[in-house]
Design a protein around this motif. Structure first.
Motif, PDB file in Angstrom:
ATOM      1  N   GLU A  23      -6.532  -6.575  -1.235  1.00 38.16           N
ATOM      2  CA  GLU A  23      -7.040  -5.897  -0.035  1.00 38.16           C
ATOM      3  C   GLU A  23      -6.949  -6.805   1.191  1.00 38.16           C
ATOM      4  OE1 GLU A  23      -8.688  -6.348  -2.836  1.00 38.16           O
ATOM      5  OE2 GLU A  23      -8.773  -4.337  -3.731  1.00 38.16           O
ATOM      6  N   ALA A  24      -7.215  -8.104   1.000  1.00 40.04           N
ATOM      7  CA  ALA A  24      -7.137  -9.046   2.115  1.00 40.04           C
ATOM      8  C   ALA A  24      -5.685  -9.236   2.562  1.00 40.04           C
ATOM      9  CB  ALA A  24      -7.748 -10.385   1.715  1.00 40.04           C
ATOM     10  N   ALA A  25      -4.766  -9.335   1.585  1.00 39.42           N
ATOM     11  CA  ALA A  25      -3.349  -9.482   1.927  1.00 39.42           C
ATOM     12  C   ALA A  25      -2.854  -8.250   2.676  1.00 39.42           C
ATOM     13  CB  ALA A  25      -2.526  -9.705   0.664  1.00 39.42           C
ATOM     14  N   ASP A  26      -3.280  -7.070   2.229  1.00 42.43           N
ATOM     15  CA  ASP A  26      -2.893  -5.837   2.929  1.00 42.43           C
ATOM     16  C   ASP A  26      -3.454  -5.809   4.345  1.00 42.43           C
ATOM     17  OD1 ASP A  26      -1.565  -4.983   0.673  1.00 42.43           O
ATOM     18  OD2 ASP A  26      -3.192  -3.672  -0.018  1.00 42.43           O
ATOM     19  N   ALA A  27      -4.682  -6.279   4.509  1.00 44.13           N
ATOM     20  CA  ALA A  27      -5.287  -6.313   5.840  1.00 44.13           C
ATOM     21  C   ALA A  27      -4.525  -7.267   6.762  1.00 44.13           C
ATOM     22  CB  ALA A  27      -6.755  -6.728   5.730  1.00 44.13           C
ATOM     23  N   TYR A  28      -4.113  -8.412   6.213  1.00 48.69           N
ATOM     24  CA  TYR A  28      -3.318  -9.368   6.998  1.00 48.69           C
ATOM     25  C   TYR A  28      -2.025  -8.701   7.471  1.00 48.69           C
ATOM     26  CZ  TYR A  28      -0.687 -13.648   8.069  1.00 48.69           C
ATOM     27  OH  TYR A  28       0.061 -14.623   8.691  1.00 48.69           O
ATOM     28  N   ARG A  29      -1.369  -7.994   6.557  1.00 49.46           N
ATOM     29  CA  ARG A  29      -0.091  -7.369   6.911  1.00 49.46           C
ATOM     30  C   ARG A  29      -0.289  -6.320   8.006  1.00 49.46           C
ATOM     31  NH1 ARG A  29       0.953  -5.016   2.382  1.00 49.46           N
ATOM     32  NH2 ARG A  29       1.387  -7.050   1.483  1.00 49.46           N
ATOM     33  N   SER A  30      -1.395  -5.619   7.972  1.00 44.96           N
ATOM     34  CA  SER A  30      -1.613  -4.525   8.931  1.00 44.96           C
ATOM     35  C   SER A  30      -1.831  -5.027  10.354  1.00 44.96           C
ATOM     36  CB  SER A  30      -2.803  -3.673   8.485  1.00 44.96           C
ATOM     37  OG  SER A  30      -4.028  -4.389   8.639  1.00 44.96           O
ATOM     38  N   LEU A 119      -9.544  -9.924  11.780  1.00 41.60           N
ATOM     39  CA  LEU A 119      -9.815  -9.314  10.479  1.00 41.60           C
ATOM     40  C   LEU A 119     -11.317  -9.290  10.182  1.00 41.60           C
ATOM     41  CD1 LEU A 119      -7.024 -10.931   8.261  1.00 41.60           C
ATOM     42  CD2 LEU A 119      -7.150  -8.566   9.045  1.00 41.60           C
ATOM     43  N   PRO A 120     -11.765  -8.367   9.353  1.00 37.86           N
ATOM     44  CA  PRO A 120     -13.169  -8.394   8.918  1.00 37.86           C
ATOM     45  C   PRO A 120     -13.424  -9.640   8.084  1.00 37.86           C
ATOM     46  CG  PRO A 120     -11.935  -6.743   7.688  1.00 37.86           C
ATOM     47  CD  PRO A 120     -11.041  -7.214   8.794  1.00 37.86           C
ATOM     48  N   PRO A 121     -14.665 -10.132   8.038  1.00 40.51           N
ATOM     49  CA  PRO A 121     -14.965 -11.395   7.352  1.00 40.51           C
ATOM     50  C   PRO A 121     -14.529 -11.434   5.899  1.00 40.51           C
ATOM     51  CG  PRO A 121     -16.833 -10.698   8.677  1.00 40.51           C
ATOM     52  CD  PRO A 121     -15.849  -9.574   8.715  1.00 40.51           C
ATOM     53  N   GLU A 122     -14.673 -10.326   5.187  1.00 41.63           N
ATOM     54  CA  GLU A 122     -14.332 -10.336   3.764  1.00 41.63           C
ATOM     55  C   GLU A 122     -12.825 -10.506   3.539  1.00 41.63           C
ATOM     56  OE1 GLU A 122     -14.747  -5.976   5.063  1.00 41.63           O
ATOM     57  OE2 GLU A 122     -15.785  -7.893   5.392  1.00 41.63           O
TER      58      GLU A 122
END
Length: 372
Positions: A23-30, A119-122
């Motif tokens: 989920e974090a990697a996907d958030a980075y990509r977005s 990004l959000p903290p999580e």
């Protein structure tokens, strides 16, 4: 006395990094584009950062885009050994042009701030932990970069005498002399594939090493590549190609790869071995390549991947080719795999080959049904 830093030690240390959640990697990509803009604008506006560049212009947004694509590959795949093998080379190449080593931790902290802001903290926390690892090992990257700067020159055993003269002519911009030297080697009995493997590839490696060491400029390196392109074009049209056709092949360089010599060598060797080749050149968009492959229905597709930040897109392209052309054989090669051969394993290709001659032999064996 402090023990010598080795790349294998650094790779082993990288393996202990915890995997970033998907989920974090996907958030980075977005948010990659927003991160690129944030870092680029901050760097351009702050004179303190520019001091580390020692007169060099601030890195272009394209450099930061490549950084984001590279980190996307690392975070998604969990291939932290990519960091260990790539950062020393990057430090060396930048420092050879006068960039101070302190620039790198300063820029990495900019990325951390941009990630925490965007990004959000999580999602930000596990990603910035990877950047923390980079900062903690800054000294080792510097030491390995210095070791690379002190490495002895590699001299290929074949055509060594001609290589020195060819390098001088190439860097002197003497395309007529380069062509005459290559023709002389061929007149001496070498085939074009042998010339490519034992002379052209080594001389381009040497030019690349000189550029990495800061001993020639980007313009010099581009001129040398352009001369090689012109000379190879002349030699290509002097060849006699077989009439019998083994099969149809499609050859291309990956998206974002601007150099095409490696792919050109593979395409030419395949043609000389009797393949009908569709050669697409450099920086081919995946959708365009997929459309071309559907139209021509090749027996073999050969892809050249130079930089690690193209791995994700190439992996997706190979998966799409598998889905739409299930019988096609897919061969990969390129500089991206030389530092870390294990990257080949999850690309989804049928094989990796390190040079044009090996690619030609593998393709011939596959066509005879000797390899799968």
């Amino acid at each position: 006395m402090e023990p010598t830093v080795t790349l294998s030690d650094l790779v082993a240390q990288s393996s202990r990094l915890p995997r970033v959640p998907a989920e974090a990697a996907d958030a980075y990509r977005s948010v990659m584009q927003a991160l690129v803009v944030e870092v680029s604008e901050t760097l351009a506006a702050d004179s303190d950062y520019r001091e580390f560049l020692c007169g060099n212009p601030p890195p272009l947004a394209e450099n930061h885009r490549n950084h984001a694509l590279f980190m996307d590959e690392v975070l998604t795949s969990g291939s932290y050994d990519l960091l260990a093998v790539t950062l020393p080379w990057l430090y060396h190449a930048y420092h050879a042009r006068g960039v101070h080593y302190d620039y790198f931790p300063a820029e990495l902290r900019l990325w951390q701030r941009a990630i925490a802001k965007t990004l959000p903290p999580e999602a930000a926390a596990p990603i910035n932990a990877v950047y923390d690892w980079l900062l903690e090992h800054h000294g080792q990257f510097v030491a390995l970069a210095e070791q690379q700067a002190a490495r002895p020159p590699v001299r290929p055993p074949v055509f060594a005498d001609v290589l020195d003269v060819l390098t001088e002519a190439l860097l002197g911009g003497d395309d007529a002399r380069v062509l005459a030297l290559c023709r002389g080697v061929k007149d001496g009995g070498a085939s074009l594939p042998e010339l490519l493997l034992h002379l052209i590839y080594p001389v381009l490696q040497r030019v690349g090493d000189l550029w990495e060491d800061g001993r020639i400029s980007v313009a010099d390196e581009h001129q040398a590549t352009a001369i090689v392109n012109r000379v190879l074009g002349a030699l290509y049209y002097e060849e006699t190609f077989p009439e019998q056709v083994r099969g149809r092949a499609l050859v291309a360089s990956s998206l974002n790869q601007l150099h095409e010599i490696g792919a050109w060598m593979v395409a030419t060797c395949l043609e000389l071995d009797g393949w009908d080749v569709d050669y697409l050149g450099a920086n081919v968009p995946p959708d365009a390549l997929l459309q071309k492959a559907r139209r021509v229905q090749p027996d073999l597709i050969a892809l050249s991947i130079a930089m690690a930040f193209s791995l994700r897109e190439t992996r997706a392209l190979i998966a799409a080719l598998r889905a739409q052309l299930p019988g096609v054989k897919i061969l990969i090669g390129g500089q991206a795999f030389l530092r870390l051969p294990a990257l080949v394993d999850d690309m989804g290709a049928d094989a990796y080959q390190p040079d044009c001659a090996a690619a030609m032999q593998w393709a011939r064996a596959v066509r005879r049904g000797e390899s799968r």
